[in-house]
Structure formats: structure tokens, C-alpha cells
Scaffold this motif. Structure first.
Motif, mmCIF file in Angstrom:
data_model
loop_
_atom_site.group_PDB
_atom_site.id
_atom_site.type_symbol
_atom_site.label_atom_id
_atom_site.label_comp_id
_atom_site.label_asym_id
_atom_site.label_seq_id
_atom_site.Cartn_x
_atom_site.Cartn_y
_atom_site.Cartn_z
ATOM 1 N N GLY A 238 0.798 -1.219 0.000
ATOM 2 C CA GLY A 238 0.000 0.000 0.000
ATOM 3 C C GLY A 238 0.827 1.264 0.000
ATOM 4 O O GLY A 238 1.659 1.472 0.862
ATOM 5 N N GLY A 239 0.545 2.134 -0.981
ATOM 6 C CA GLY A 239 1.244 3.395 -1.037
ATOM 7 C C GLY A 239 0.793 4.356 0.043
ATOM 8 O O GLY A 239 1.537 5.232 0.432
ATOM 9 N N THR A 240 -0.442 4.231 0.528
ATOM 10 C CA THR A 240 -0.919 5.204 1.495
ATOM 11 C C THR A 240 -0.464 4.886 2.900
ATOM 12 O O THR A 240 -0.478 5.745 3.768
ATOM 13 C CB THR A 240 -2.448 5.244 1.489
ATOM 14 O OG1 THR A 240 -2.948 3.936 1.744
ATOM 15 C CG2 THR A 240 -2.958 5.712 0.164
ATOM 16 N N GLU B 117 -9.839 -11.560 -15.262
ATOM 17 C CA GLU B 117 -10.916 -10.570 -15.095
ATOM 18 C C GLU B 117 -11.178 -10.306 -13.610
ATOM 19 O O GLU B 117 -12.314 -10.240 -13.150
ATOM 20 C CB GLU B 117 -12.182 -11.044 -15.801
ATOM 21 C CG GLU B 117 -11.966 -11.277 -17.289
ATOM 22 C CD GLU B 117 -13.194 -11.862 -17.978
ATOM 23 O OE1 GLU B 117 -14.201 -12.117 -17.299
ATOM 24 O OE2 GLU B 117 -13.128 -12.051 -19.198
ATOM 25 N N SER B 118 -10.100 -10.122 -12.862
ATOM 26 C CA SER B 118 -10.202 -10.020 -11.408
ATOM 27 C C SER B 118 -10.164 -8.586 -10.893
ATOM 28 O O SER B 118 -10.366 -8.364 -9.703
ATOM 29 C CB SER B 118 -9.058 -10.807 -10.757
ATOM 30 O OG SER B 118 -7.795 -10.317 -11.189
ATOM 31 N N ALA B 119 -9.903 -7.597 -11.767
ATOM 32 C CA ALA B 119 -9.780 -6.222 -11.280
ATOM 33 C C ALA B 119 -11.089 -5.740 -10.674
ATOM 34 O O ALA B 119 -11.129 -5.248 -9.546
ATOM 35 C CB ALA B 119 -9.340 -5.297 -12.409
ATOM 36 N N GLY B 120 -12.155 -5.841 -11.438
ATOM 37 C CA GLY B 120 -13.472 -5.565 -10.889
ATOM 38 C C GLY B 120 -13.790 -4.117 -10.620
ATOM 39 O O GLY B 120 -14.827 -3.804 -10.055
ATOM 40 N N ASP C 39 -8.653 -1.921 -5.535
ATOM 41 C CA ASP C 39 -9.274 -1.020 -4.563
ATOM 42 C C ASP C 39 -8.317 0.071 -4.110
ATOM 43 O O ASP C 39 -8.725 1.016 -3.447
ATOM 44 C CB ASP C 39 -9.746 -1.803 -3.334
ATOM 45 C CG ASP C 39 -10.896 -2.736 -3.667
ATOM 46 O OD1 ASP C 39 -11.660 -2.421 -4.600
ATOM 47 O OD2 ASP C 39 -11.015 -3.777 -3.001
ATOM 48 N N GLN C 40 -7.045 -0.067 -4.451
ATOM 49 C CA GLN C 40 -6.044 0.846 -3.909
ATOM 50 C C GLN C 40 -5.411 1.743 -4.951
ATOM 51 O O GLN C 40 -5.043 2.874 -4.646
ATOM 52 C CB GLN C 40 -4.959 0.043 -3.195
ATOM 53 C CG GLN C 40 -4.050 0.898 -2.321
ATOM 54 C CD GLN C 40 -3.171 0.049 -1.425
ATOM 55 O OE1 GLN C 40 -3.252 -1.168 -1.439
ATOM 56 N NE2 GLN C 40 -2.333 0.693 -0.650
ATOM 57 N N TYR C 41 -5.275 1.257 -6.209
ATOM 58 C CA TYR C 41 -4.545 2.018 -7.215
ATOM 59 C C TYR C 41 -5.484 2.492 -8.319
ATOM 60 O O TYR C 41 -6.440 1.814 -8.672
ATOM 61 C CB TYR C 41 -3.405 1.184 -7.785
ATOM 62 C CG TYR C 41 -2.425 0.764 -6.717
ATOM 63 C CD1 TYR C 41 -1.628 1.707 -6.086
ATOM 64 C CD2 TYR C 41 -2.329 -0.561 -6.312
ATOM 65 C CE1 TYR C 41 -0.744 1.338 -5.084
ATOM 66 C CE2 TYR C 41 -1.453 -0.945 -5.306
ATOM 67 C CZ TYR C 41 -0.666 0.018 -4.703
ATOM 68 O OH TYR C 41 0.200 -0.349 -3.707
ATOM 69 N N ALA C 42 -5.174 3.668 -8.903
ATOM 70 C CA ALA C 42 -6.135 4.353 -9.763
ATOM 71 C C ALA C 42 -5.729 4.430 -11.229
ATOM 72 O O ALA C 42 -6.409 5.090 -12.000
ATOM 73 C CB ALA C 42 -6.373 5.770 -9.233
ATOM 74 N N ALA C 43 -4.629 3.817 -11.657
ATOM 75 C CA ALA C 43 -4.285 3.817 -13.080
ATOM 76 C C ALA C 43 -5.360 3.072 -13.864
ATOM 77 O O ALA C 43 -6.065 2.212 -13.322
ATOM 78 C CB ALA C 43 -2.918 3.169 -13.289
ATOM 79 N N VAL D 182 2.339 5.042 -10.067
ATOM 80 C CA VAL D 182 0.880 4.979 -10.165
ATOM 81 C C VAL D 182 0.261 5.752 -9.004
ATOM 82 O O VAL D 182 0.826 5.802 -7.915
ATOM 83 C CB VAL D 182 0.356 3.519 -10.160
ATOM 84 C CG1 VAL D 182 0.803 2.765 -11.393
ATOM 85 C CG2 VAL D 182 0.788 2.791 -8.902
ATOM 86 N N PRO D 183 -0.914 6.351 -9.236
ATOM 87 C CA PRO D 183 -1.600 7.036 -8.137
ATOM 88 C C PRO D 183 -2.458 6.056 -7.346
ATOM 89 O O PRO D 183 -2.906 5.028 -7.873
ATOM 90 C CB PRO D 183 -2.489 8.042 -8.867
ATOM 91 C CG PRO D 183 -2.799 7.377 -10.172
ATOM 92 C CD PRO D 183 -1.592 6.535 -10.521
ATOM 93 N N THR D 184 -2.691 6.374 -6.102
ATOM 94 C CA THR D 184 -3.644 5.600 -5.320
ATOM 95 C C THR D 184 -5.043 6.128 -5.584
ATOM 96 O O THR D 184 -5.236 7.225 -6.117
ATOM 97 C CB THR D 184 -3.343 5.708 -3.812
ATOM 98 O OG1 THR D 184 -3.567 7.066 -3.387
ATOM 99 C CG2 THR D 184 -1.926 5.302 -3.512
ATOM 100 N N GLU D 185 -6.032 5.355 -5.199
ATOM 101 C CA GLU D 185 -7.409 5.827 -5.239
ATOM 102 C C GLU D 185 -7.582 6.940 -4.200
ATOM 103 O O GLU D 185 -6.812 7.053 -3.249
ATOM 104 C CB GLU D 185 -8.371 4.673 -4.928
ATOM 105 C CG GLU D 185 -8.373 3.553 -5.955
ATOM 106 C CD GLU D 185 -9.136 3.899 -7.221
ATOM 107 O OE1 GLU D 185 -9.634 5.041 -7.333
ATOM 108 O OE2 GLU D 185 -9.240 3.034 -8.111
#
Length: 617
Positions: A172-174, A425-428, A455-459, A481-484
Motif C-alpha cells: 500500500g502506497g498510502t 478478469e479479477s480487477a473488478g 481497490d487501492q490504485y487508480a491507473a 501509479v496514483p492511489t485511489e
């Protein structure tokens, strides 16, 4: 999610990313900061109905898979959204079996003993309940401290380096990282960038261009900045706008609508595009995307245009859905197969081929190298190959077979070679990314597999498009990559924020440094500038956005431009969806433009094709 076999010639592209069926209606999606409903947008190959959104991320109701450029579409439903800077409702905790789970980033309370009062820790005691002497307690505490230090040292030593696996899970980046310099300073690991902060970073609104009137959903993707102009795809045309005034400098009429545009431009400002051979007419607002051409962005001349046959198109013109540039090679791909042309004159370098393995080049990633994403095998058991090509001949230099469960792959970078995919197809979450693959472009060997928690990354990537990823940047031997978005430090209403974190491409592990957007801002990475990242900071509802340069080593930010907070100007800036707009910054100028427009509806507010800001000009 399965892909149908290639359709017969002269059929419109279908929602599965190929051709042969009409496209679903593209809807609007709320921007940053708007009160969010539970996500309804499936992604590019996700467990929800897996679609992909069209282009650098326009708002639309995703189809089962992403349609190609130029497909028939219905006008989008009237937008029921607020701009991304509008204050959001506080996130509600999710419930699992009656237990309330705080949302991502929500500060948790330390658990207290029963009754809610903090209890003092009991003093150490000897067997039989007798208290130990003060001296003995000190000795025990020292022994425990030494044991903890030794244990942490062993764990740390075992957690670094390459490890035994090529696959490393992203963390986790956050919850990790610092803003320290990490021992890397100056202008970034890959050298200083060209973008420097001006003496005064306050920007002014330079110009706005209203959306043209269209009878149906129309793709207008494609925009480029030169020393003199901002060049943008229009309706059956490409137009260059003066950087200061926004007045047209030249207009290039085309036989039909632009249906594909290269992200990469040659050193002398030549850029490849795809366009339709004839203009769209009602009631079937569609033409196949068959024409390949190259534009001189300085003069507005169409230097050459051509089409090609072969592959599943047979004797008909091959249809393409995307185009790119690498060196002197123009490469176009689609479900009819891939082709390449000489940048200077349009002479074919290779064309779509029919083969016994049912293989075809779905598309290419360009820039520093040329990488093909190739689909092979019968309909029921297709597999995906990533091939690093010789741009002049198309011969594979290296090859990597994507793991089972990968139906599409997107090229994030060609050198170093980084590919994104939605495995199983697991990103969801609509992002089209469950994992990044760091590959050795010379050997095809997997260096690291980076699992990116959806749920954590926003790319984002459009899974059926090979060169469509946004907000994921590669440089300095790292993937950024940015986080959500998550709740900021103040816990106030509308206090969402995020970070940009980095993964080491050799090990797949996160690096300690990170860049914080700051409370109520959201970082959106745009491009690399030497060793630095250029990023947009989407603003809260009462401020203007910013452009910042982030040092790729220290992850410290420097403001390059800050937009006005005046309501009228801010309303124009925030009228663009960050998942649907093209964002570009160069030399003190920032541009937002649409990539998909539709028929105007009565009562709509003013809609913009382009909004431009400038500082110090």
C-alpha cells in the motif's frame, strides 16, 4: 468474458472491441469529488460486465469489451453529474455480516478493553503471582528489546533484494513511504526535466473553444502541442489553434472522421492518424476506420494517406482501431490484423497476414520501441503474446506469453517494457488492471509481476486497446501509479486526497518515497519529463487546479502552474471528467480537451471542446 471470432468484412465494430455489432450507449460519469454511487462502470475485462471505456477515458457506459474507434453509438444519456471538484458526501462504512468496515483510508480507533476505559499494562510477575523486583524487570526488558531488534533485522534482510520469485506483490502506497529524499536528489534519476517553475505560477484563462454541433456521438480524440499551436481533432478535420488567442491557424479537412491518433510525434512534428474514407450519415452514423495518414503539425498538410488489404479483411480494406509511431515506422492494429508503413512516404512495411495459428496483431505500443500485442489460437482457447519487434521489419526480437486468464494486454512503456493486464478478469473496478508485468525487452524474461490492488490504485487501461493506459508512468527504473482517493488528514467534509507511489521494476517492490496530493487535491500523473513526473492536481470545489513537477527520486513536488479560483473559470476547468478528457502541459501552458462529444440537449450549459490556461505568457 469471451471474444467472438473475427466478423465478416464491412461490419461495424462491436462492443467486444472488434467489429460486427452496434455499440452501447456511452453515459456520463461523475468527476472527482462528486458524491459517488456504488461503482456501476465495469472495467476492461472485469468481473462486472467487462467493458472498456473509449479512449483516454471518456465517460461512457462500458460495453462488454471496448469498441473500436468509429463504431456506431447512441447519444449518451443526459449527464446527471457534478464536476470533479464538487464536495462529496462522506464515505459510508461497508458492512460485512453486521460488522461495519471503515472505508479505505479512514482513520481507525484503537481498540479498548471491555467497558471502554484504557487499562494500564500489568507489571511483570514471577511464577505464583509474585511481583518481580525492579532490577529483574529492567533485565527482562533489555533482553526483550535485543530480541526484537534482532528479529526485525532478520526480517528486513530477508525482505529486500530480488527474492526467489519474479512475482512481487505491491504494498500500500498510502500506509508506507516517506517524503524524504531517499538518497536521490537533483533533477530525478534520469536527469533534469525541461519544465521549470516560472517566477509567478499564477495562471490565467487563455482561451476556450466550444464543442462543435454533431448529430450523434463523435470521437474527437487526438491532441498535440507544438511551439506555435495546440492541434486538436475536430469534425471531419484536424485544427490548429493559436497558443495565446485560440484562433484557428490552419484547418485540415478530411474525407471522414478521425478514428485513431498516435500519442507519439516525430522530432520534426509528424504524427500518424486513422480516419474514415467517407463522412458519417444518418441514420447509421458510422463508417469503417480504414484510412492511414500522416500530418505535418507545423503546416497542416496531409503528407500521405493510404489503406491496405489482408488478414481477416481479405480483399477488402483492413479496419484498424489504433495507431502509433516508433522511429520511422507507423504501426496500426485491430481485429483484422496489424500493418506498418514508412513514416516518410507511406510505403507498407508489413500487412495483416492469415496464418494457421489464427494469430493477429491486435495493436502496438510505440515510442522508444515497438511492441506488438498478438492474439493467437482458436476462439475457445486464445492466448496473448507480447512481442518486442524490430520496427523496420516487424521481426520479433523477444517474446513473452502472458499467463492463462489474460485475454488482452496494454503496453504502458516499450523501453523499459511494462505491460498491464486484467488476469482472470479479477480487477473488478473498471480499471482494466490487476497486474503489471515488468519484462526484459531483449530476452522476453519476466523481471517482476506487480499486483496492483484494484481497490487501492487508480491507473486505468482500456483492455481491448494496446496503447491506452493513463495515469501509469514509467521512468527511472520505476513504475509510478496514483492511489485511489481516500479521506484526508482533517476528516472534513469533501476532504478526499491521494498519493503517487512507485514500484521498482527489477523487484516489483514499492520504494519508500511517495508524493502526497495534499488535502482536498487529487494527483493525476500526465507524463515523464526527464526523470521527473508532470502531474495535474485536480482541485477542491473552491480552488483552481495545479500542474506540478514531481522529482522521480525524492517525490517532492514543485508547483509549475496554478489556475484561478474564480467561479466562472473554475466551472470551465472542472466541466471535464478526468476519465474522459485529454490533459496536456508544456512550457507554462495547460490544456484540457474532450475526446468524445455528443449531440447537445436543450437546457445544457455551455460545453467546451478545449479550455486552455497559461502562465507568464
Amino acid at each position: 468474458m469471451t471474444q467472438p471470432p473475427p466478423p465478416p468484412p464491412n461490419q461495424p465494430p462491436d462492443p467486444q472491441g472488434g467489429f460486427g455489432a452496434p455499440t452501447p450507449q456511452p453515459p456520463t460519469e461523475p468527476g472527482y469529488g462528486y458524491p459517488q454511487q456504488p461503482p456501476t462502470e465495469p472495467g476492461y475485462g472485469y468481473p462486472q460486465q467487462p467493458p472498456t471505456e473509449p479512449g483516454y477515458g471518456y465517460p461512457q457506459q462500458p460495453p462488454a469489451q471496448d469498441p473500436g474507434y468509429g463504431y456506431p453509438q447512441q447519444p449518451p444519456a443526459p449527464p446527471q453529474q457534478q464536476p470533479y471538484g464538487y464536495p462529496t458526501q462522506p464515505q459510508q462504512p461497508q458492512q460485512y455480516g453486521g460488522y461495519q468496515q471503515p472505508p479505505y483510508g479512514y482513520p481507525t480507533q484503537p481498540q479498548q478493553p471491555y467497558g471502554g476505559y484504557p487499562q494500564p499494562a500489568p507489571a511483570p510477575s514471577a511464577p505464583g503471582g509474585r511481583k518481580l523486583s525492579a532490577q529483574l524487570q529492567i533485565v527482562i526488558a533489555a533482553v526483550v528489546a535485543v530480541a526484537v531488534i534482532i528479529g526485525v533485522g532478520i526480517w528486513y534482510a530477508g525482505s529486500g533484494g530480488e527474492g526467489k520469485d519474479d512475482e512481487a506483490k505491491g504494498t500500500g502506497g498510502t500506509s508506507q513511504g516517506t517524503t524524504g529524499d531517499g538518497g536521490k536528489g537533483g533533477g530525478g534519476i534520469d536527469g533534469a526535466g525541461k519544465e521549470k517553475p516560472p517566477a509567478d505560477t499564477r495562471a490565467k484563462a487563455a482561451f476556450q473553444v466550444p464543442q462543435p454541433k454533431v448529430p450523434d456521438v463523435t470521437d474527437v480524440s487526438g491532441s498535440w502541442i507544438t511551439d506555435k499551436a495546440y492541434v486538436k481533432s475536430g469534425v471531419n478535420s484536424v485544427v490548429a489553434y493559436d497558443l495565446d488567442k485560440g484562433t484557428p491557424l490552419w484547418t485540415l479537412p478530411l474525407t471522414g472522421q478521425v478514428c485513431g491518433a498516435s500519442r507519439h510525434v516525430s522530432a520534426d512534428n509528424k504524427v500518424p492518424i486513422l480516419f474514415e474514407a467517407t463522412k458519417r450519415v444518418a441514420p447509421r452514423y458510422y463508417q469503417p476506420c480504414t484510412e492511414v495518414g500522416v500530418i505535418d503539425l507545423d503546416t497542416g498538410k496531409l503528407l500521405w494517406s493510404t489503406s491496405i488489404t489482408g488478414g481477416s479483411a481479405g480483399d477488402q480494406k483492413a479496419r484498424f482501431s489504433e495507431i502509433t509511431l516508433s522511429g520511422a515506422t507507423v504501426a496500426a492494429g485491430g481485429t483484422d490484423g496489424g500493418a506498418a508503413f514508412d513514416l516518410a512516404n507511406g510505403n507498407p512495411r508489413w500487412k495483416p497476414q492469415v496464418n494457421d495459428e489464427n494469430c493477429y496483431d491486435l495493436g502496438y505500443g510505440g515510442g522508444a520501441g515497438l511492441v506488438a500485442v498478438r492474439k493467437c489460437g482458436p476462439y475457445s482457447s486464445q492466448y496473448v503474446l507480447v512481442q518486442n519487434l524490430n520496427p523496420a521489419t516487424g521481426a520479433p526480437v523477444s517474446q513473452y506469453k502472458m499467463p492463462a486468464g489474460v485475454k488482452y494486454a496494454s503496453v504502458v512503456s516499450t523501453k523499459p517494457l511494462v505491460v498491464a493486464a486484467d488476469v482472470g478478469e479479477s480487477a473488478g473496478d473498471g480499471s482494466g488492471i490487476s497486474d503489471f508485468f515488468s519484462l526484459d525487452e531483449k530476452t522476453g524474461k519476466l523481471k517482476a509481476k506487480i499486483t496492483a490492488d484494484a481497490d487501492q490504485y487508480a491507473a486505468r487501461c482500456r483492455s481491448t486497446r494496446v496503447e491506452s493506459c493513463s495515469q501509469a508512468l514509467v521512468g527511472n527504473g520505476r513504475l509510478y501509479v496514483p492511489t485511489e482517493e481516500h479521506e484526508g488528514s482533517t476528516g472534513e467534509y469533501g476532504d478526499e486526497t491521494n498519493e503517487v507511489i512507485a514500484f521498482d521494476l527489477a523487484t516489483g517492490r514499492t520504494v519508500p518515497e511517495k508524493a502526497d496530493a495534499g488535502d482536498k487535491y487529487t494527483l493525476v500523473p500526465l507524463r515523464m519529463d526527464g526523470g521527473n513526473l508532470i502531474a495535474y492536481k485536480a482541485p477542491p470545489y473552491d480552488k483552481g487546479g495545479q500542474i506540478v513537477s514531481i522529482d522521480g527520486g525524492t517525490m517532492k513536488s514543485t508547483v509549475l502552474l496554478e489556475n484561478p479560483a474564480d467561479k466562472s473559470v473554475r466551472d470551465a476547468e472542472t466541466s471535464f471528467s478526468l476519465n474522459g478528457a485529454e490533459l496536456a502541459y508544456r512550457n507554462g501552458r495547460f490544456f484540457l480537451s474532450e475526446s468524445l462529444i455528443s449531440k447537445a440537449r436543450e437546457g445544457d450549459d455551455k460545453n467546451y471542446l478545449i479550455v486552455a490556461f497559461a502562465v507568464g505568457h
